[in-house]
Design a protein around this motif. Structure first.
Motif, mmCIF file in Angstrom:
data_model
loop_
_atom_site.group_PDB
_atom_site.id
_atom_site.type_symbol
_atom_site.label_atom_id
_atom_site.label_comp_id
_atom_site.label_asym_id
_atom_site.label_seq_id
_atom_site.Cartn_x
_atom_site.Cartn_y
_atom_site.Cartn_z
ATOM 1 N N ALA A 88 0.835 -1.202 0.000
ATOM 2 C CA ALA A 88 0.000 0.000 0.000
ATOM 3 C C ALA A 88 0.870 1.252 0.000
ATOM 4 O O ALA A 88 0.574 2.227 -0.692
ATOM 5 C CB ALA A 88 -0.924 -0.008 1.207
ATOM 6 N N LYS A 89 1.947 1.218 0.757
ATOM 7 C CA LYS A 89 2.854 2.359 0.828
ATOM 8 C C LYS A 89 3.516 2.615 -0.526
ATOM 9 O O LYS A 89 3.602 3.752 -0.980
ATOM 10 C CB LYS A 89 3.914 2.093 1.895
ATOM 11 N N LYS A 90 3.953 1.550 -1.198
ATOM 12 C CA LYS A 90 4.573 1.698 -2.522
ATOM 13 C C LYS A 90 3.590 2.264 -3.532
ATOM 14 O O LYS A 90 3.938 3.120 -4.339
ATOM 15 C CB LYS A 90 5.097 0.355 -3.023
ATOM 16 N N ALA A 91 2.355 1.777 -3.508
ATOM 17 C CA ALA A 91 1.330 2.259 -4.443
ATOM 18 C C ALA A 91 1.047 3.734 -4.196
ATOM 19 O O ALA A 91 0.908 4.519 -5.136
ATOM 20 C CB ALA A 91 0.065 1.434 -4.294
ATOM 21 N N ASN A 92 0.974 4.125 -2.938
ATOM 22 C CA ASN A 92 0.717 5.511 -2.574
ATOM 23 C C ASN A 92 1.869 6.414 -3.005
ATOM 24 O O ASN A 92 1.656 7.521 -3.491
ATOM 25 C CB ASN A 92 0.482 5.619 -1.068
ATOM 26 N N ASP A 93 3.095 5.924 -2.842
ATOM 27 C CA ASP A 93 4.268 6.701 -3.244
ATOM 28 C C ASP A 93 4.296 6.924 -4.749
ATOM 29 O O ASP A 93 4.699 7.977 -5.220
ATOM 30 C CB ASP A 93 5.553 6.008 -2.800
ATOM 31 N N LYS A 94 3.874 5.933 -5.515
ATOM 32 C CA LYS A 94 3.847 6.075 -6.969
ATOM 33 C C LYS A 94 2.873 7.165 -7.389
ATOM 34 O O LYS A 94 3.133 7.920 -8.327
ATOM 35 C CB LYS A 94 3.444 4.765 -7.635
ATOM 36 N N LEU A 95 1.757 7.270 -6.700
ATOM 37 C CA LEU A 95 0.752 8.265 -7.048
ATOM 38 C C LEU A 95 1.221 9.676 -6.722
ATOM 39 O O LEU A 95 0.875 10.626 -7.420
ATOM 40 C CB LEU A 95 -0.553 7.988 -6.297
ATOM 41 N N ASN A 96 2.003 9.841 -5.679
ATOM 42 C CA ASN A 96 2.390 11.169 -5.203
ATOM 43 C C ASN A 96 3.855 11.496 -5.465
ATOM 44 O O ASN A 96 4.435 12.315 -4.773
ATOM 45 C CB ASN A 96 2.109 11.273 -3.695
ATOM 46 N N SER A 97 4.460 10.885 -6.480
ATOM 47 C CA SER A 97 5.885 11.101 -6.697
ATOM 48 C C SER A 97 6.192 12.269 -7.620
ATOM 49 O O SER A 97 7.324 12.490 -7.973
ATOM 50 C CB SER A 97 6.512 9.832 -7.278
ATOM 51 N N LYS A 98 5.198 13.043 -8.013
ATOM 52 C CA LYS A 98 5.406 14.103 -8.994
ATOM 53 C C LYS A 98 5.723 15.459 -8.355
ATOM 54 O O LYS A 98 5.672 16.475 -9.026
ATOM 55 C CB LYS A 98 4.165 14.249 -9.889
#
Length: 47
Positions: free
Chosen positions: A15-25
Motif C-alpha cells: 500500500a505504501k509503494k502504491a501511494n508513493d507512486k501516485l504522489n511522486s510528482k
C-alpha cells in the motif's frame, strides 16, 4: 514473527509503494548541466 503480522507487514508495504507512486510528482525532472546549456543556446537563437 507470526503469520498474521507478516501478512499485515507485506500488505502495508504494498500500500505504501502504491501511494508513493501516485504522489511522486512533487519534484521536477532532473535536467543535466549540458541539457540546460543546450536549452539556453536554443532560446538565445530564437530571440
Amino acid at each position: 514473527m507470526n503469520r498474521r503480522k507478516k501478512v499485515n507487514q507485506i500488505l502495508k508495504k504494498r500500500a505504501k509503494k502504491a501511494n508513493d507512486k501516485l504522489n511522486s510528482k512533487a519534484k521536477p525532472r532532473y535536467v543535466s548541466k549540458a541539457e540546460r546549456a543546450k536549452l539556453e543556446q536554443r532560446s538565445g537563437e530564437q530571440k
